[in-house]
Design a protein around this motif. Structure first.
Motif, PDB file in Angstrom:
ATOM      1  N   GLN A 143       0.805  -1.219   0.000  1.00  8.25           N
ATOM      2  CA  GLN A 143       0.000   0.000   0.000  1.00  8.25           C
ATOM      3  C   GLN A 143       0.841   1.272   0.000  1.00  8.25           C
ATOM      4  O   GLN A 143       0.352   2.335  -0.347  1.00  8.25           O
ATOM      5  N   GLN A 144       2.108   1.181   0.412  1.00  4.29           N
ATOM      6  CA  GLN A 144       2.975   2.357   0.409  1.00  4.29           C
ATOM      7  C   GLN A 144       3.728   2.511  -0.908  1.00  4.29           C
ATOM      8  O   GLN A 144       4.730   3.203  -0.967  1.00  4.29           O
ATOM      9  N   ASN A 145       3.275   1.824  -1.953  1.00  2.00           N
ATOM     10  CA  ASN A 145       3.877   1.881  -3.273  1.00  2.00           C
ATOM     11  C   ASN A 145       5.306   1.335  -3.265  1.00  2.00           C
ATOM     12  O   ASN A 145       6.182   1.825  -3.951  1.00  2.00           O
ATOM     13  N   GLY A 146       5.529   0.323  -2.453  1.00  2.00           N
ATOM     14  CA  GLY A 146       6.808  -0.371  -2.447  1.00  2.00           C
ATOM     15  C   GLY A 146       6.689  -1.643  -3.257  1.00  2.00           C
ATOM     16  O   GLY A 146       5.676  -2.344  -3.186  1.00  2.00           O
ATOM     17  N   CYS A 147       7.680  -1.964  -4.041  1.00  8.21           N
ATOM     18  CA  CYS A 147       7.674  -3.171  -4.867  1.00  8.21           C
ATOM     19  C   CYS A 147       8.855  -4.051  -4.498  1.00  8.21           C
ATOM     20  O   CYS A 147       9.927  -3.563  -4.124  1.00  8.21           O
ATOM     21  N   ILE A 148       8.640  -5.351  -4.625  1.00  7.13           N
ATOM     22  CA  ILE A 148       9.688  -6.322  -4.320  1.00  7.13           C
ATOM     23  C   ILE A 148       9.509  -7.537  -5.221  1.00  7.13           C
ATOM     24  O   ILE A 148       8.380  -7.890  -5.586  1.00  7.13           O
ATOM     25  N   LEU A 149      10.610  -8.135  -5.596  1.00  4.76           N
ATOM     26  CA  LEU A 149      10.576  -9.396  -6.333  1.00  4.76           C
ATOM     27  C   LEU A 149      10.632 -10.525  -5.309  1.00  4.76           C
ATOM     28  O   LEU A 149      11.599 -10.631  -4.540  1.00  4.76           O
ATOM     29  N   GLN A 150       9.579 -11.338  -5.270  1.00  3.60           N
ATOM     30  CA  GLN A 150       9.521 -12.458  -4.336  1.00  3.60           C
ATOM     31  C   GLN A 150       8.623 -13.548  -4.893  1.00  3.60           C
ATOM     32  O   GLN A 150       7.852 -13.310  -5.821  1.00  3.60           O
ATOM     33  N   THR A 151       8.700 -14.724  -4.329  1.00  2.59           N
ATOM     34  CA  THR A 151       7.840 -15.823  -4.771  1.00  2.59           C
ATOM     35  C   THR A 151       6.468 -15.685  -4.132  1.00  2.59           C
ATOM     36  O   THR A 151       6.275 -14.928  -3.175  1.00  2.59           O
ATOM     37  N   ARG A 152       5.521 -16.439  -4.656  1.00  2.00           N
ATOM     38  CA  ARG A 152       4.165 -16.410  -4.111  1.00  2.00           C
ATOM     39  C   ARG A 152       4.172 -16.869  -2.656  1.00  2.00           C
ATOM     40  O   ARG A 152       3.499 -16.281  -1.806  1.00  2.00           O
ATOM     41  N   CYS A 153       4.953 -17.864  -2.328  1.00  2.00           N
ATOM     42  CA  CYS A 153       5.017 -18.375  -0.966  1.00  2.00           C
ATOM     43  C   CYS A 153       5.570 -17.314   0.000  1.00  2.00           C
ATOM     44  O   CYS A 153       5.048 -17.131   1.099  1.00  2.00           O
ATOM     45  N   GLN A 154       6.600 -16.610  -0.421  1.00  2.00           N
ATOM     46  CA  GLN A 154       7.157 -15.552   0.421  1.00  2.00           C
ATOM     47  C   GLN A 154       6.135 -14.450   0.648  1.00  2.00           C
ATOM     48  O   GLN A 154       6.003 -13.927   1.759  1.00  2.00           O
ATOM     49  N   ALA A 155       5.389 -14.085  -0.381  1.00  2.00           N
ATOM     50  CA  ALA A 155       4.357 -13.062  -0.240  1.00  2.00           C
ATOM     51  C   ALA A 155       3.267 -13.525   0.727  1.00  2.00           C
ATOM     52  O   ALA A 155       2.800 -12.752   1.573  1.00  2.00           O
ATOM     53  N   GLU A 156       2.866 -14.802   0.631  1.00  2.00           N
ATOM     54  CA  GLU A 156       1.843 -15.329   1.539  1.00  2.00           C
ATOM     55  C   GLU A 156       2.339 -15.322   2.983  1.00  2.00           C
ATOM     56  O   GLU A 156       1.591 -15.000   3.900  1.00  2.00           O
ATOM     57  N   GLN A 157       3.607 -15.657   3.188  1.00  2.00           N
ATOM     58  CA  GLN A 157       4.167 -15.636   4.546  1.00  2.00           C
ATOM     59  C   GLN A 157       4.154 -14.213   5.107  1.00  2.00           C
ATOM     60  O   GLN A 157       3.746 -13.986   6.238  1.00  2.00           O
ATOM     61  N   ARG A 158       4.604 -13.259   4.319  1.00  5.35           N
ATOM     62  CA  ARG A 158       4.635 -11.874   4.792  1.00  5.35           C
ATOM     63  C   ARG A 158       3.231 -11.337   5.029  1.00  5.35           C
ATOM     64  O   ARG A 158       2.999 -10.609   5.977  1.00  5.35           O
ATOM     65  N   ASN A 159       2.275 -11.704   4.182  1.00  6.53           N
ATOM     66  CA  ASN A 159       0.893 -11.273   4.374  1.00  6.53           C
ATOM     67  C   ASN A 159       0.285 -11.910   5.617  1.00  6.53           C
ATOM     68  O   ASN A 159      -0.538 -11.298   6.290  1.00  6.53           O
ATOM     69  N   CYS A 160       0.678 -13.120   5.928  1.00  7.71           N
ATOM     70  CA  CYS A 160       0.185 -13.802   7.121  1.00  7.71           C
ATOM     71  C   CYS A 160       0.703 -13.114   8.386  1.00  7.71           C
ATOM     72  O   CYS A 160      -0.019 -12.948   9.359  1.00  7.71           O
ATOM     73  N   GLU A 161       1.965 -12.704   8.376  1.00 10.94           N
ATOM     74  CA  GLU A 161       2.585 -12.083   9.539  1.00 10.94           C
ATOM     75  C   GLU A 161       2.050 -10.679   9.802  1.00 10.94           C
ATOM     76  O   GLU A 161       2.038 -10.222  10.936  1.00 10.94           O
ATOM     77  N   ARG A 162       1.629  -9.990   8.765  1.00  9.45           N
ATOM     78  CA  ARG A 162       1.123  -8.622   8.949  1.00  9.45           C
ATOM     79  C   ARG A 162      -0.195  -8.491   8.193  1.00  9.45           C
ATOM     80  O   ARG A 162      -0.225  -8.359   6.971  1.00  9.45           O
ATOM     81  N   PRO A 163      -1.295  -8.509   8.913  1.00  7.50           N
ATOM     82  CA  PRO A 163      -2.598  -8.477   8.255  1.00  7.50           C
ATOM     83  C   PRO A 163      -2.896  -7.155   7.544  1.00  7.50           C
ATOM     84  O   PRO A 163      -3.737  -7.109   6.665  1.00  7.50           O
ATOM     85  N   HIS A 164      -2.217  -6.085   7.898  1.00 11.55           N
ATOM     86  CA  HIS A 164      -2.411  -4.795   7.227  1.00 11.55           C
ATOM     87  C   HIS A 164      -1.270  -4.596   6.241  1.00 11.55           C
ATOM     88  O   HIS A 164      -0.210  -5.176   6.386  1.00 11.55           O
ATOM     89  N   ASN A 165      -1.504  -3.772   5.233  1.00 11.81           N
ATOM     90  CA  ASN A 165      -0.490  -3.487   4.219  1.00 11.81           C
ATOM     91  C   ASN A 165      -0.069  -4.764   3.490  1.00 11.81           C
ATOM     92  O   ASN A 165       1.101  -5.123   3.458  1.00 11.81           O
ATOM     93  N   GLN A 166      -1.021  -5.437   2.907  1.00 14.91           N
ATOM     94  CA  GLN A 166      -0.786  -6.710   2.226  1.00 14.91           C
ATOM     95  C   GLN A 166      -0.030  -6.526   0.908  1.00 14.91           C
ATOM     96  O   GLN A 166      -0.141  -5.491   0.258  1.00 14.91           O
ATOM     97  N   TRP A 167       0.725  -7.545   0.530  1.00 15.31           N
ATOM     98  CA  TRP A 167       1.394  -7.574  -0.760  1.00 15.31           C
ATOM     99  C   TRP A 167       0.422  -8.110  -1.799  1.00 15.31           C
ATOM    100  O   TRP A 167      -0.206  -9.133  -1.594  1.00 15.31           O
TER     101      TRP A 167
END
Length: 182
Positions: free
Chosen positions: A132-156
């Motif tokens: 949501q802060q207009n930050g971009c990152i190259l990552q796998t789908r699994c890594q994105a799911e892990q990060r989204n799980c750890e922080r329910p706000h500001n999802q990738w």
């Protein structure tokens, strides 16, 4: 008596007199704590016997410790300021709050974080993801799911490959590219 013995006797008398004079002199305390001064952080003092905490300004604690030193008492030691978090205002007395342990989340949060730490099996294909802060990152789908799980706000969320152009896998978060002109 010889001159040398008279000089030594005089030096000894002066040393004894100065040591007695030093015993009566007390080290001056630092400047007084002004009631109108807003400077100075709050500190917390804990009475272990009653588990009561006192929140006061640091300059007040210095004044108290100076008086205690002059009376030959041990200084009051401050404890972690988070123990006084239940006391409102910059000073006051109240029941001490429980100690905060570093690195330990509440039970529900720690279970949630542990459940997010599952191994990734699709570590091959990295795609572009935007937050949501207009930050971009190259990552796998699994890594994105892990990060989204750890922080329910500001999802990738998945973004176009162009948004991450110039980025590398493991390169961290960068500002997303907006258009072809960037």
């Amino acid at each position: 008596m010889s001159k040398l013995s008279l000089i030594l006797l005089l030096v000894a008398i002066l040393a004894i007199a100065s040591s007695h004079a030093d015993g009566d002199r007390r080290r001056p305390c630092p400047g007084r704590c002004q009631s109108l001064s807003s400077g100075g952080k709050s500190v917390c003092i804990r009475n272990k016997a009653t588990n009561t905490c006192t929140k006061l300004r640091a300059c007040r604690l210095r004044e108290k410790n100076c008086r205690r030193r002059d009376n030959g008492l041990e200084p009051i030691r401050e404890t972690c300021v988070t123990r006084c978090r239940n006391i409102l205002g910059s000073s006051g007395v109240g029941q001490c709050a429980p100690r905060i342990r570093k690195g330990v989340l509440n039970a529900a949060g720690s279970k949630r974080i542990r459940s997010c730490r599952r191994p990734c099996h699709d570590n091959k294909v990295a795609t572009c993801w935007r937050n949501q802060q207009n930050g971009c990152i190259l990552q796998t789908r699994c890594q994105a799911e892990q990060r989204n799980c750890e922080r329910p706000h500001n999802q990738w969320v998945q973004a176009s490959r162009w948004s991450c152009s110039g980025g590398t896998v493991g390169g961290g978060v960068r500002h997303c590219r907006r258009s072809l002109k960037d």
